[in-house]
Design a protein around this motif. Structure first.
Motif: not given
Length: 205
Positions: A61-65, A138-156
């Motif tokens: 979907d979004s390319v933000r992550p 600050w960037a307003g990403l949700d947990y899933v998007s932040a996980a994708q951006a960092l390459g870590v699990p959502v739980g992390t």
């Protein structure tokens, strides 16, 4: 959009820039507290996005992550370069320092003194906690998007953000308290009356 970006369509990258440059700038500004450095991060982020366009998955979907993952890496490199620069400057002979008023202006963006305290407190968090806080708050990403951006699990992401918020709250309050407490013993007596002025030039570093 993803197909166009992967194909290197300049119009697609123009749209990407128009839509997300402001958010990347705000993210970088809050992380660095410097307007010029934040502008550099924006430029480097989109240059890297162009170079790494083939890494963008065809589906999603979004390319933000993806974009904020690149911005986070740019910020990491900027921080390392800053540490090397400060270490090099520390080895040079001492010179008269000209105050940089840009820092003071930046801290006024979000409740001045409190933002300054938060930024000082952020510097005392682990890098992984700082990055999650920056992306989610600050960037307003949700947990899933932040996980994708960092390459870590959502739980992390969830656990790091929870830990970062708790530590940041405590550290920021301590920073505010420490910076608001008056310096003791200089030019004052216990009842608060001023004593004869004396030179403090020797105390200045």
């Amino acid at each position: 959009m993803r197909a166009r970006l992967r194909a290197g369509a300049q119009e697609a990258f123009g749209e990407l820039f128009d839509e997300h440059a402001g958010a990347v700038y705000g993210y970088a500004l809050r992380a660095l507290g410097d307007w010029t450095a934040a502008e550099d991060v924006v430029s480097l982020t989109f240059l890297e996005a162009w170079r790494l366009r083939a890494s963008l998955h065809e589906e999603g979907d979004s390319v933000r992550p993806w974009l904020f993952g690149i911005a986070t890496n740019v910020l990491r490199n900027t921080a390392r370069a800053g540490r090397r620069h400060r270490a090099a400057m520390a080895r040079l002979p001492a010179q008269e320092i000209v105050p940089d008023f840009a820092e003071e202006l930046v801290t006024r963006l979000d409740d001045g003194e409190r933002l300054a305290a938060v930024r000082r407190a952020l510097g005392r968090l682990r890098r992984s906690e700082r990055e999650v806080f920056g992306l989610c708050v600050w960037a307003g990403l949700d947990y899933v998007s932040a996980a994708q951006a960092l390459g870590v699990p959502v739980g992390t992401v969830r656990s790091r953000l929870s830990r970062a918020r708790g530590r940041l709250r405590d550290l920021a309050e301590k920073e505010l308290t420490d910076h608001r407490e008056p310096a003791a013993g200089r030019g004052q007596v216990p009842d608060g009356r001023m004593v004869a002025a004396r030179s403090t030039q020797g105390d200045i570093r």
